[in-house]
Every structure is written in structure tokens, then in C-alpha cells.
Enzyme design. Structure first.
Site, PDB file in Angstrom:
ATOM      1  N   TYR A  65      -1.108  -1.264  10.328  1.00 14.47           N
ATOM      2  CA  TYR A  65      -1.303  -1.419   9.173  1.00 14.47           C
ATOM      3  C   TYR A  65      -0.137  -0.757   8.207  1.00 14.47           C
ATOM      4  O   TYR A  65       0.465  -1.713   7.417  1.00 14.47           O
ATOM      5  CB  TYR A  65      -2.733  -0.789   8.681  1.00 14.47           C
ATOM      6  CG  TYR A  65      -3.121  -1.108   7.103  1.00 14.47           C
ATOM      7  CD1 TYR A  65      -3.682  -2.334   6.789  1.00 14.47           C
ATOM      8  CD2 TYR A  65      -2.898  -0.134   6.107  1.00 14.47           C
ATOM      9  CE1 TYR A  65      -3.845  -2.306   5.474  1.00 14.47           C
ATOM     10  CE2 TYR A  65      -3.040  -0.280   5.112  1.00 14.47           C
ATOM     11  CZ  TYR A  65      -3.659  -1.500   4.714  1.00 14.47           C
ATOM     12  OH  TYR A  65      -4.078  -1.563   3.161  1.00 14.47           O
ATOM     13  N   SER A 106       0.937  -1.223   0.028  1.00 15.69           N
ATOM     14  CA  SER A 106      -0.127   0.112  -0.078  1.00 15.69           C
ATOM     15  C   SER A 106       1.044   1.177   0.062  1.00 15.69           C
ATOM     16  O   SER A 106       2.161   1.198   0.461  1.00 15.69           O
ATOM     17  CB  SER A 106      -0.811   0.002   1.259  1.00 15.69           C
ATOM     18  OG  SER A 106      -1.322   1.304   1.641  1.00 15.69           O
TER      19      SER A 106
HETATM   20  P1  NAP Z   1     -11.410  -6.347   1.690  1.00 15.00           P
HETATM   21  O1  NAP Z   1     -12.328  -5.967   0.537  1.00 15.00           O
HETATM   22  O2  NAP Z   1     -11.428  -5.990   2.991  1.00 15.00           O
HETATM   23  O3  NAP Z   1     -11.028  -7.986   1.367  1.00 15.00           O
HETATM   24  C1  NAP Z   1     -10.013  -8.483   2.109  1.00 15.00           C
HETATM   25  C2  NAP Z   1     -10.058 -10.144   1.621  1.00 15.00           C
HETATM   26  O4  NAP Z   1      -8.997 -10.653   2.560  1.00 15.00           O
HETATM   27  C3  NAP Z   1     -11.155 -10.794   1.895  1.00 15.00           C
HETATM   28  O5  NAP Z   1     -11.430 -11.668   0.745  1.00 15.00           O
HETATM   29  C4  NAP Z   1     -10.985 -11.536   3.397  1.00 15.00           C
HETATM   30  O6  NAP Z   1     -11.696 -12.863   3.359  1.00 15.00           O
HETATM   31  C5  NAP Z   1      -9.572 -11.789   3.015  1.00 15.00           C
HETATM   32  N1  NAP Z   1      -8.706 -12.064   4.457  1.00 15.00           N
HETATM   33  C6  NAP Z   1      -8.818 -11.340   5.571  1.00 15.00           C
HETATM   34  N2  NAP Z   1      -8.069 -11.719   6.482  1.00 15.00           N
HETATM   35  C7  NAP Z   1      -7.856 -13.062   5.907  1.00 15.00           C
HETATM   36  C8  NAP Z   1      -7.097 -14.116   6.549  1.00 15.00           C
HETATM   37  N3  NAP Z   1      -6.575 -14.284   7.835  1.00 15.00           N
HETATM   38  N4  NAP Z   1      -6.897 -15.170   5.782  1.00 15.00           N
HETATM   39  C9  NAP Z   1      -7.271 -15.235   4.603  1.00 15.00           C
HETATM   40  N5  NAP Z   1      -8.030 -14.480   3.642  1.00 15.00           N
HETATM   41  C10 NAP Z   1      -8.150 -13.336   4.637  1.00 15.00           C
HETATM   42  O7  NAP Z   1      -9.756  -5.795   1.306  1.00 15.00           O
HETATM   43  P2  NAP Z   1      -9.409  -5.014  -0.030  1.00 15.00           P
HETATM   44  O8  NAP Z   1      -9.912  -3.567   0.196  1.00 15.00           O
HETATM   45  O9  NAP Z   1      -9.840  -5.960  -1.418  1.00 15.00           O
HETATM   46  O10 NAP Z   1      -7.799  -5.321  -0.028  1.00 15.00           O
HETATM   47  C11 NAP Z   1      -7.259  -6.230  -0.337  1.00 15.00           C
HETATM   48  C12 NAP Z   1      -5.707  -5.850  -0.241  1.00 15.00           C
HETATM   49  O11 NAP Z   1      -5.356  -4.751  -0.735  1.00 15.00           O
HETATM   50  C13 NAP Z   1      -5.207  -5.997   1.284  1.00 15.00           C
HETATM   51  O12 NAP Z   1      -3.881  -6.365   1.566  1.00 15.00           O
HETATM   52  C14 NAP Z   1      -5.242  -4.499   1.449  1.00 15.00           C
HETATM   53  O13 NAP Z   1      -4.276  -4.101   2.472  1.00 15.00           O
HETATM   54  C15 NAP Z   1      -4.533  -4.064   0.200  1.00 15.00           C
HETATM   55  N6  NAP Z   1      -4.885  -2.425  -0.254  1.00 15.00           N
HETATM   56  C16 NAP Z   1      -6.194  -2.207  -0.036  1.00 15.00           C
HETATM   57  C17 NAP Z   1      -6.455  -0.651  -0.298  1.00 15.00           C
HETATM   58  C18 NAP Z   1      -7.880  -0.050  -0.407  1.00 15.00           C
HETATM   59  O14 NAP Z   1      -7.865   1.092  -0.416  1.00 15.00           O
HETATM   60  N7  NAP Z   1      -8.733  -1.044  -0.195  1.00 15.00           N
HETATM   61  C19 NAP Z   1      -5.438   0.189  -0.525  1.00 15.00           C
HETATM   62  C20 NAP Z   1      -4.196  -0.453  -0.621  1.00 15.00           C
HETATM   63  C21 NAP Z   1      -3.999  -1.728  -0.250  1.00 15.00           C
HETATM   64  P3  NAP Z   1     -13.083 -12.859   4.011  1.00 15.00           P
HETATM   65  O15 NAP Z   1     -13.928 -12.197   2.994  1.00 15.00           O
HETATM   66  O16 NAP Z   1     -13.580 -14.444   4.065  1.00 15.00           O
HETATM   67  O17 NAP Z   1     -13.003 -12.403   5.420  1.00 15.00           O
END
Ligand code: NAP
Length: 246
Positions: free
Chosen positions: A154, A140
Site C-alpha cells: 500500500y 497518503s
Molecule cells: P474505504 O472506506 O475502504 O472505501 C473505499 C472505496 O473505494 C469504496 O467506495 C470502494 O467501493 C472503492 N473501491 C475499492 N476498490 C475499488 C475498485 N477496484 N474500483 C472502484 N472502486 C473501488 O476507504 P477510505 O478510507 O475512504 O479511503 C479512500 C482513499 O483514501 C483510499 O485511496 C485510501 O487509500 C486513502 N486514504 C485513506 C486513509 C484512511 O485512514 N482511511 C488515509 C490515507 C489515505 P465498494 O464500497 O464498492 O467496495
């Protein structure tokens, strides 16, 4: 034989978009989730009906070594190989500095950083046997310079992922390319509780004046996995729409 892509945390958000992009490109895909079984199975069905590829959906907590080991063994048992791993599973537990607890800090590091290490370790073993593969770690911009005390745990986990990416690229050279993507804000459930005024001020900082769609991160992951990115290694690709540093 089709290439196989495993994307952790792919029941929703960026991970789900990445699974769909890989399926579009003809990869067999492995959906991993923690608790969203219904979403994972719905995604599996949609991909099987839309694309001519095989799909596995596996429940596993990436922070638990035994579960990671079993997940990777199931993938190898089914397909015999893994060509691309995207370490995408992640959590954010935002609180005020005063409310930060050791438990929340540890859980964030366990899922985001130790999880990335564990899945890479078990998948890397099979990629090394074949002497090829690619790993993409989702960091990120919070791991670089968009930092917030509310997410200091985070942010530390995401900075750690960048360091881990460089070490894994060194460890696995010259066989496995390991890169990282550092997205800015992305429209996913992770951000659905944000205050609208905060969202507006963050959008104004971005040159494109908007948050990214999950597909805009997924397409970069699929590019990094492809032969078109064959000389990109140990790198962090920032995908944040541009920021005004002037
Ligand atoms: P999200 O919508 O909250 O989805 C998170 C995913 O991770 C879900 O599929 C969840 O599974 C899974 N997960 C959580 N804990 C887990 C574990 N212990 N073992 C296996 N799976 C797990 O998140 P997102 O926004 O798509 O983010 C995805 C990645 O991008 C993350 O690493 C986040 O830090 C990074 N990121 C996001 C943003 C943003 O603005 N959204 C920006 C920069 C980076 P369940 O559905 O089963 O809970």
C-alpha cells in the site's frame, strides 16, 4: 451548465464525503463503486433529495481498462463534460511481512496506482479537448514517511501516486491542474479492524490527538478543484493534523 465531478470509490468513506461536498457546491456528481451498490444508490437518492444537482452512480473496477473506458463514456454521454476527477478508490491488504503475497501486492498496485493512471488517462482526454479541468489523486502520508512493513505494498502504491501526480501535471500542462492529497489516519471502514491500542498510540503521535473525519479530507479536495486553488499544481497537500517531529 453545472460543473461535473467524478469521484472514484465514492460509495463510502472519504469518497462519499467528497461527493457530498461537491454536491453542496452545486456540482453534478458521479458516484463510482465496486460492489457497494446499495450504499451508492442510497447516496444518490439522498443527494437528489437534498441538493439541486444531477447524480449518476456507476459500477466500475478502476483497475480494469474496459470498465474505466465505459464509465467515462457514460459520464460524457450524460453530461457532455467532466470538470473534476478525484482518484480516491483504494484498498489496503495489511498482513505481516511473511504473509505478503505477490497476488495481494499486485492487486493493491492495480487498484491504487494503475487505477489512478487509467481513470486519469480516459478523463484527461476529454478535459484536454475543453482545455480545462482538475485532477486530485488521493495518496497518503504512507507514501511519504509514515511507513509500516504490514502495508509495504500500500505504501509503495501511495508513493507511486505522488510520482504519477507530478508526471500528469507535466503531461497535461498548461490546461489541467493535477494535485495530490496525503491524508494521515481517517475514520473510515478501512480502519475499522485496527487494534484499539494501536489506534491510541497513533492518535498520540498526532498533534490534534485524533483521526480525521472524512469531511476534513473532502473539503481539501473541493478546495483544490476550485478557482481558489487556481495556482496550485503538481503539489502534494499533507492533511494529517500535524505530527511531532521534535
Ligand atoms: P474505504 O472506506 O475502504 O472505501 C473505499 C472505496 O473505494 C469504496 O467506495 C470502494 O467501493 C472503492 N473501491 C475499492 N476498490 C475499488 C475498485 N477496484 N474500483 C472502484 N472502486 C473501488 O476507504 P477510505 O478510507 O475512504 O479511503 C479512500 C482513499 O483514501 C483510499 O485511496 C485510501 O487509500 C486513502 N486514504 C485513506 C486513509 C484512511 O485512514 N482511511 C488515509 C490515507 C489515505 P465498494 O464500497 O464498492 O467496495
Amino acid at each position: 451548465m453545472k460543473p461535473v465531478a467524478l469521484v472514484t470509490g465514492s460509495s463510502r468513506g472519504i469518497g462519499k464525503a467528497t461527493i457530498i461536498e461537491f454536491a453542496k457546491k452545486g456540482y453534478d456528481v458521479v458516484i463510482n463503486y465496486l460492489s457497494s451498490e446499495e450504499e451508492a444508490l442510497k447516496l444518490k437518492k439522498m443527494i437528489e433529495e437534498t441538493y439541486q444537482v444531477q447524480v449518476l452512480a456507476i459500477q466500475a473496477d478502476v483497475s480494469k481498462e474496459e470498465e474505466v473506458k465505459n464509465m467515462v463514456e457514460e459520464v460524457i454521454h450524460t453530461f457532455g463534460h467532466i470538470d473534476c476527477l478525484v482518484n480516491n478508490a483504494g484498498i489496503a491488504i495489511d498482513t505481516t511481512f511473511e504473509d505478503k503475497t505477490v497476488e495481494n501486492f499486485r492487486r493493491t498496485l492495480d487498484v491504487n496506482l494503475i487505477g489512478t493512471f487509467l481513470v486519469s488517462k480516459y478523463v484527461g482526454k476529454y478535459m484536454l479537448e475543453k482545455k480545462e479541468g482538475t485532477i486530485i489523486n488521493i495518496s497518503s502520508t504512507n507514501g511519504i514517511d509514515t511507513i509500516y512493513p504490514e502495508s509495504l505494498d500500500y505504501d509503495a502504491s501511495k508513493a507511486g501516486i505522488i510520482s504519477l501526480t507530478k508526471n500528469l501535471a507535466l503531461q497535461y500542462a498548461p490546461y489541467i491542474r493535477v494535485n495530490s492529497i496525503a491524508p494521515g489516519w481517517v475514520l473510515t471502514e478501512m480502519n475499522q479492524e485496527l487494534d484499539p491500542e494501536f489506534v491510541e498510540s497513533e492518535q498520540q503521535k498526532c498533534l490534534l490527538k485524533r483521526f480525521a473525519e472524512p469531511e476534513e479530507i473532502a473539503q481539501v479536495a473541493v478546495f483544490l478543484a476550485s478557482r481558489d486553488a487556481s495556482y496550485i499544481n503538481g503539489e502534494v497537500i499533507r492533511v494529517d493534523g500535524g505530527v511531532n517531529n521534535g
